[in-house]
Design a protein around this motif. Sequence first.
Motif, mmCIF file in Angstrom:
data_model
loop_
_atom_site.group_PDB
_atom_site.id
_atom_site.type_symbol
_atom_site.label_atom_id
_atom_site.label_comp_id
_atom_site.label_asym_id
_atom_site.label_seq_id
_atom_site.Cartn_x
_atom_site.Cartn_y
_atom_site.Cartn_z
ATOM 1 N N ARG A 172 -4.548 2.631 2.282
ATOM 2 C CA ARG A 172 -4.314 2.657 3.724
ATOM 3 C C ARG A 172 -3.134 1.770 4.098
ATOM 4 N NH1 ARG A 172 -9.262 3.169 6.245
ATOM 5 N NH2 ARG A 172 -10.348 5.027 5.492
ATOM 6 N N THR A 200 -4.596 -4.490 4.718
ATOM 7 C CA THR A 200 -5.435 -4.556 3.522
ATOM 8 C C THR A 200 -6.113 -5.910 3.457
ATOM 9 O OG1 THR A 200 -3.815 -3.121 2.446
ATOM 10 C CG2 THR A 200 -5.463 -4.158 1.021
ATOM 11 N N ASP A 233 -4.393 -3.196 -5.268
ATOM 12 C CA ASP A 233 -3.707 -3.487 -4.005
ATOM 13 C C ASP A 233 -4.302 -4.767 -3.427
ATOM 14 O OD1 ASP A 233 -2.223 -3.290 -1.695
ATOM 15 O OD2 ASP A 233 -3.291 -1.543 -0.890
ATOM 16 N N SER A 284 0.841 -1.203 0.000
ATOM 17 C CA SER A 284 0.000 0.000 0.000
ATOM 18 C C SER A 284 0.877 1.255 0.000
ATOM 19 C CB SER A 284 -0.929 -0.020 1.211
ATOM 20 O OG SER A 284 -1.755 -1.182 1.183
HETATM 21 MG MG MG Z 1 -1.746 -2.974 2.461
#
Ligand code: MG
Length: 194
Positions: free
Chosen positions: A51, A59, A75, A37
């Motif tokens: 985030r 995540t 992501d 991320s």
């Molecule tokens: Mg992440």
Amino acid sequence: MKIREATFVTGAVSMTGMPVDGLSEVAFVGRSNVGKSSLINMLLGRKNLARTSGTPGKTQEINFFLVNHALYFVDLPGFGYARASKRSRAKWRKTIANYVLERAPLKLVFQLIDSRHSPTELDKEVMLLLKESVAARIVLLTKGDKLSGNQRAKSVDRTREILKSFHTEIPVILTSSKTSRGKKETLNWVRTLV
Ligand code: MG
Ligand code: GTP
């Protein structure tokens, strides 16, 4: 490649929740906490679009970021999270394998590996899985700011050796989300391959 605009579009938990507009996708795969991320934010020039967290497992969904109205950065949830249950690890494997092997718009996969450590068994497993994908592949070594010049060169060399032993000679780029090292080279590959 110049980033003019980037927006979060959707988080999917399975293939059915993914965009259907057919735009090309560039995915970021790697173990939990490796810096996926953070790297997406660095490449997109945005502080907190994806985030990030010091705690692994941040995540949880497959997050799609629309870039320049032209393609998606994707992501993926991290793997190898020590506290994850066996069941959730098995689910991760299935989700990621489905995505990288069957997702038609996927054009390029960045496999992220921590530059400070030798690739783990799981990293190697992912290298082999990605060999089966029709998408282009590139390895990004992360957190390069934590290494000396000599250690950085060693990290690249040992990763190349492993890839060679798997008969996959793909580019290896040393990056840092802190210093933006590798940004230009990485984005150039996106432009070339997508
Ligand atoms: Mg992440
Ligand atoms: P999951 O979402 O849990 O799979 O993790 P992730 O791979 O998305 O990692 P994330 O980007 O959230 O970063 C994890 C931790 O590593 C955070 O504390 C970041 O600040 C740190 N980090 C990420 N990239 C770098 C980097 O290039 N240099 C340094 N020094 N720290 C980094």
